[in-house]
Design an enzyme around this catalytic site. Sequence first.
Site, PDB file in Angstrom:
ATOM      1  N   ASP A 199       1.007  -1.882  -0.400  1.00 50.01           N
ATOM      2  CA  ASP A 199      -0.047  -0.362   0.053  1.00 50.01           C
ATOM      3  C   ASP A 199       0.838   1.326  -0.240  1.00 50.01           C
ATOM      4  O   ASP A 199       1.503   1.774   0.674  1.00 50.01           O
ATOM      5  CB  ASP A 199      -0.960   0.154   0.914  1.00 50.01           C
ATOM      6  CG  ASP A 199      -2.118   1.381   1.081  1.00 50.01           C
ATOM      7  OD1 ASP A 199      -2.847   0.704   0.216  1.00 50.01           O
ATOM      8  OD2 ASP A 199      -1.880   2.342   1.523  1.00 50.01           O
ATOM      9  N   ILE A 200       0.696   2.879  -0.906  1.00 45.73           N
ATOM     10  CA  ILE A 200       1.032   3.673  -0.445  1.00 45.73           C
ATOM     11  C   ILE A 200       0.533   4.306   0.123  1.00 45.73           C
ATOM     12  O   ILE A 200       0.131   4.763   0.643  1.00 45.73           O
ATOM     13  CB  ILE A 200       0.554   4.023  -2.290  1.00 45.73           C
ATOM     14  CG1 ILE A 200       1.744   3.451  -3.054  1.00 45.73           C
ATOM     15  CG2 ILE A 200       1.804   6.001  -2.606  1.00 45.73           C
ATOM     16  CD1 ILE A 200       1.601   3.806  -4.731  1.00 45.73           C
ATOM     17  N   GLU A 240      -4.755   2.616  -4.731  1.00 51.59           N
ATOM     18  CA  GLU A 240      -2.624   2.498  -4.226  1.00 51.59           C
ATOM     19  C   GLU A 240      -2.198   1.437  -3.799  1.00 51.59           C
ATOM     20  O   GLU A 240      -1.229   1.033  -2.804  1.00 51.59           O
ATOM     21  CB  GLU A 240      -2.846   3.355  -3.377  1.00 51.59           C
ATOM     22  CG  GLU A 240      -2.976   4.008  -2.117  1.00 51.59           C
ATOM     23  CD  GLU A 240      -4.627   4.664  -1.722  1.00 51.59           C
ATOM     24  OE1 GLU A 240      -5.121   5.007  -0.476  1.00 51.59           O
ATOM     25  OE2 GLU A 240      -5.310   4.661  -2.944  1.00 51.59           O
TER      26      GLU A 240
END
Length: 312
Positions: free
Chosen positions: A181-182, A224
Amino acid sequence: MSDPFDETICDRGIAPSPGERGGEERSIMLLIIAGNEVDLGKHFVLEKEEVSLGRETGNDIVIHDGKMSKAHCVISIMKGSRGVERIDIRDLGTTNGTAVNGEPVARATLKAGDKIQVGDTILRLSYSDEIEKEYHAKLFDFAARDALTGLYNKRYILNDLENHSRIARRNGRVFSIILIDIDDFKRINDRHGHLAGDEYLKHIAQLFCRSLREQDIAGRVGGEEFLVILPETASEGAFQLAVRMRKNVEEFGLSFQGSEIRTTISAGVCQFESGVRDVQEFLGLADQALYEAKKAEKNKVVQALQAKLADT
């Protein structure tokens, strides 16, 4: 000039030279027309004199089919003065066998249009030029790729995860996943706009791919959020890869309209174990590890079950 699909030629079992049609360069191609959704629509150009098919990495053509053997069959291409004179297929003594046009075979000569069944997968043999190859490649990409990043889409990669889990449970094969996950991605959109966010996602996807092997599979499963499948990889190897990917992102900056965009990623790593009930539980373990990484100030990698942190 002879047409590659001329019935007289096909009846003799002799394949015409790929260059016979008006001087146009043509290739021998296998197209998957039935079977698992992950492989449906894939095409393979037969460029070697002998091409192996099987479910295991190391074959020339790898197909995600649990009913196939590790090494299932071999296709041999014999050339002479006319070009390609004969194409043969040979079963490698498999449990479920190989069939051509619905008939089980130990060995057979193939012709254009023949349908080859291995496990639940059916491939069609044909001749193709560059336009046809590009057409089939685009069709597959439309069905399997995320339009923004070029990585596999959620539907494709989750189907692929199901296949790897099924094969691992049946044959004791090891594999791991990384769920990524960003961190603070919303902040990029809020500060720089959604065009900047999209551009960052595209560059991050390319950055991920540079760290992966040919057999590894990366997909976008959320806005994301990304999933990486690592065949033949135990948890520790997946963990070390995730650490490298985290460092690469930390060092990366995207120049966009006079600004430099930087952020980090968090990741959860999990190895498939026979005790895992299904893919949802498997993903849940990786997601829990990702949650622990987020909770630990982000920019971390957490190994599922071992709760091992890496920030160096």
